[in-house]
Design an enzyme around this catalytic site. Sequence first.
Site, short mmCIF file in Angstrom:
data_model
loop_
_atom_site.label_atom_id
_atom_site.label_comp_id
_atom_site.label_asym_id
_atom_site.label_seq_id
_atom_site.Cartn_x
_atom_site.Cartn_y
_atom_site.Cartn_z
N ASN A 179 43.52 66.79 -28.82
CA ASN A 179 42.94 65.45 -28.99
C ASN A 179 42.86 65.04 -30.45
O ASN A 179 42.22 64.05 -30.78
CB ASN A 179 41.56 65.37 -28.34
CG ASN A 179 41.64 65.26 -26.83
OD1 ASN A 179 42.69 64.92 -26.29
ND2 ASN A 179 40.55 65.57 -26.15
N ARG B 165 32.65 64.69 -26.40
CA ARG B 165 32.65 65.57 -25.22
C ARG B 165 33.98 66.26 -24.92
O ARG B 165 34.07 67.01 -23.95
CB ARG B 165 32.19 64.81 -23.97
CG ARG B 165 30.80 64.23 -24.07
CD ARG B 165 30.22 63.93 -22.72
NE ARG B 165 30.92 62.87 -22.04
CZ ARG B 165 30.65 62.49 -20.80
NH1 ARG B 165 29.70 63.11 -20.12
NH2 ARG B 165 31.31 61.49 -20.24
N ASP B 166 35.01 66.06 -25.74
CA ASP B 166 36.26 66.78 -25.49
C ASP B 166 37.04 67.00 -26.78
O ASP B 166 38.22 66.67 -26.87
CB ASP B 166 37.11 66.03 -24.46
CG ASP B 166 38.12 66.95 -23.77
OD1 ASP B 166 37.86 68.17 -23.70
OD2 ASP B 166 39.16 66.46 -23.31
N ILE B 167 36.37 67.57 -27.77
CA ILE B 167 37.00 67.84 -29.06
C ILE B 167 37.87 69.09 -28.92
O ILE B 167 37.40 70.15 -28.53
CB ILE B 167 35.93 68.06 -30.14
CG1 ILE B 167 35.06 66.81 -30.28
CG2 ILE B 167 36.58 68.43 -31.46
CD1 ILE B 167 33.77 67.07 -30.98
#
Length: 283
Positions: free
Chosen positions: A92, A86-88
Amino acid sequence: MKEFVAEIVSIDKLRHRNVAQLLGYCCHKGELLLVYDYMPNGSLDKYLYDQTRPSLDWARRFMIIKGVASGLLYLHEDWEHVVVHRDIKASNVLLDGELNGKLGDFGLVRLCQQESDPRTTRIIGTIGYLAPEFARKGKATTISDVFAFGVFLLEVAYGRRPSVIEAGEHVFLVDWVLENWKAGTDIATRDQRLGLEEERSVVEMEMVLKLGLLCSHPMPEARPSMRQVMQFLDGDKTLPELSPAYMSFSYPSLTQNQQYDDDCIVSISTSVATMSNSSLKAR
């Protein structure tokens, strides 16, 4: 707290060379912190945007792309549970001492059991990486991760943030790449720190640009799975040809009169452009 600890216990079991190893967690000054293996080279975004750091050549960037894709495939299909990150994004992706890419920051991760519904009461993620259906329905899936991965591919190739403010308006990387694709300047407008002198590098970049557009298609059913993505990257499968119909869409606009910070978790609503499956034509 119970949900946090339960999720950490599950994530702690993840084992893959391209997934940052979680060591544990701690509570510091009222904040819950995740503790990972130390990554001496920090995060990938620093090498894309910090002009004081040496640029990564295409061979290294392509290796990082394949590593992140491999890690994401593990999360989606090869572990005991389906994991939706959900936060690529580049910030990150952590780099070890040999500049190998490892997907990290599982603060927004969601473990999906067969009986579970991954819908949430608010949309969380980063502007520019959010899939239209995720932003509209609030339902995170593996295919919304694929959308973010597609934007990540374009980000690495162009050295350009997924969302920038120009003349007071958000300009999205997907839109910008599409315009350059139409104009035939997609390779010319790549990150200028990339030489691409070898023919193989040019072929690889063209494939990555096409794959980035394919993964960030506004219609979920038009996107490949991460297993297919790995087949494309490994050269085991040929990318479908992008037809003129595919090139006709525009990335959905965000709700007006909202203030956003590219690095913040936000709630947004959006609309989805209507596309037909016939917009993708296999070679």
